[in-house]
Write a protein that holds these residues in place. Structure first.
Motif, short mmCIF file in Angstrom:
data_model
loop_
_atom_site.label_atom_id
_atom_site.label_comp_id
_atom_site.label_asym_id
_atom_site.label_seq_id
_atom_site.Cartn_x
_atom_site.Cartn_y
_atom_site.Cartn_z
N ALA A 119 -8.97 -8.98 -11.06
CA ALA A 119 -7.67 -9.09 -10.39
C ALA A 119 -6.66 -8.16 -11.06
O ALA A 119 -6.68 -7.96 -12.27
N PHE A 120 -5.78 -7.61 -10.26
CA PHE A 120 -4.68 -6.78 -10.76
C PHE A 120 -3.64 -7.72 -11.35
O PHE A 120 -3.25 -8.70 -10.71
N GLN A 121 -3.22 -7.47 -12.57
CA GLN A 121 -2.21 -8.30 -13.20
C GLN A 121 -1.02 -7.42 -13.56
O GLN A 121 -0.97 -6.84 -14.65
N PRO A 122 -0.07 -7.32 -12.62
CA PRO A 122 1.08 -6.44 -12.86
C PRO A 122 1.99 -6.96 -13.96
O PRO A 122 1.96 -8.15 -14.31
N ARG A 123 2.77 -6.04 -14.50
CA ARG A 123 3.75 -6.37 -15.51
C ARG A 123 5.12 -6.48 -14.85
O ARG A 123 5.31 -6.05 -13.71
N LEU A 124 6.07 -7.00 -15.58
CA LEU A 124 7.44 -7.12 -15.10
C LEU A 124 7.97 -5.75 -14.70
O LEU A 124 7.83 -4.78 -15.45
N GLY A 125 8.51 -5.63 -13.50
CA GLY A 125 9.07 -4.37 -13.01
C GLY A 125 8.09 -3.50 -12.25
O GLY A 125 8.48 -2.52 -11.63
N ASP A 126 6.81 -3.84 -12.27
CA ASP A 126 5.80 -3.07 -11.53
C ASP A 126 5.93 -3.32 -10.03
O ASP A 126 6.34 -4.40 -9.60
N LEU A 127 5.54 -2.33 -9.26
CA LEU A 127 5.40 -2.52 -7.81
C LEU A 127 4.03 -3.12 -7.55
O LEU A 127 3.05 -2.75 -8.19
N ALA A 128 3.98 -4.05 -6.62
CA ALA A 128 2.70 -4.66 -6.26
C ALA A 128 2.65 -4.87 -4.76
O ALA A 128 3.66 -5.16 -4.12
N LEU A 129 1.47 -4.70 -4.21
CA LEU A 129 1.21 -4.92 -2.80
C LEU A 129 0.56 -6.30 -2.70
O LEU A 129 -0.40 -6.58 -3.41
N ASP A 130 1.09 -7.17 -1.83
CA ASP A 130 0.59 -8.53 -1.71
C ASP A 130 -0.21 -8.68 -0.42
O ASP A 130 0.35 -8.65 0.68
N LEU A 131 -1.52 -8.84 -0.55
CA LEU A 131 -2.40 -8.98 0.61
C LEU A 131 -2.11 -10.26 1.39
O LEU A 131 -2.27 -10.30 2.61
N ALA A 132 -1.67 -11.29 0.70
CA ALA A 132 -1.37 -12.57 1.36
C ALA A 132 -0.12 -12.48 2.23
O ALA A 132 0.10 -13.32 3.09
#
Length: 146
Positions: free
Chosen positions: A21-34
């Motif tokens: 699983a991708f575990q982003p850090r604070l401030g990262d951009l993330a794409l949410d499949l849900a």
């Protein structure tokens, strides 16, 4: 920015394992499949205080939560702006019937990556004809005869 990306990849190398699983850090951009591929900035990490990731839309708006295991989150790829050939010879592999052309990929954030453009034998023939036509057009625009 390019240094940040390289640094992030090195720090998160365990997260780059296929299936992890991708575990982003604070401030990262993330794409949410849900959320149908919605992109947000991570503003809260799972912890004793919060049971999930909290994301905020880049342009503002209502925050949302994502699973604490990061299973629905994916990194946001940096868009490619263009690709340029590298001043090195292309190589043709007769056994694989493929050509490899060294190229540089340029990204929107200013970072670059050198890689190979792999062409099949049919693609080599197609681009040979297209480049021949381009050279002819260039020469005729300059008033040169071939």
């Amino acid at each position: 920015m390019a240094e940040r990306i390289t640094k992030q990849l090195a720090e998160n190398s365990a997260g780059l394992v296929p299936g992890a699983a991708f575990q982003p850090r604070l401030g990262d951009l993330a794409l949410d499949l849900a959320k149908g591929g919605r992109i947000g900035v991570v503003i809260v990490l799972p912890s004793d205080i919060s049971a999930s990731y909290q994301l905020r839309p880049v342009q503002g708006g209502d925050d949302w939560r994502a699973r604490s295991d990061g299973s629905t989150l994916r990194p946001v790829p940096v868009p490619v702006t263009h690709v340029t050939p590298v001043k090195r010879d292309a190589v043709y592999d007769h056994r694989a019937q493929q050509a490899a052309v060294p190229v540089t990929v340029h990204y929107e954030d200013g970072s670059i990556c050198e890689t190979l453009l792999v062409l099949t034998a049919m693609q080599v023939d197609l681009y040979y004809m297209q480049f021949d036509a381009l050279i002819e057009a260039k020469d005729s625009a300059r008033g040169h005869a071939r």
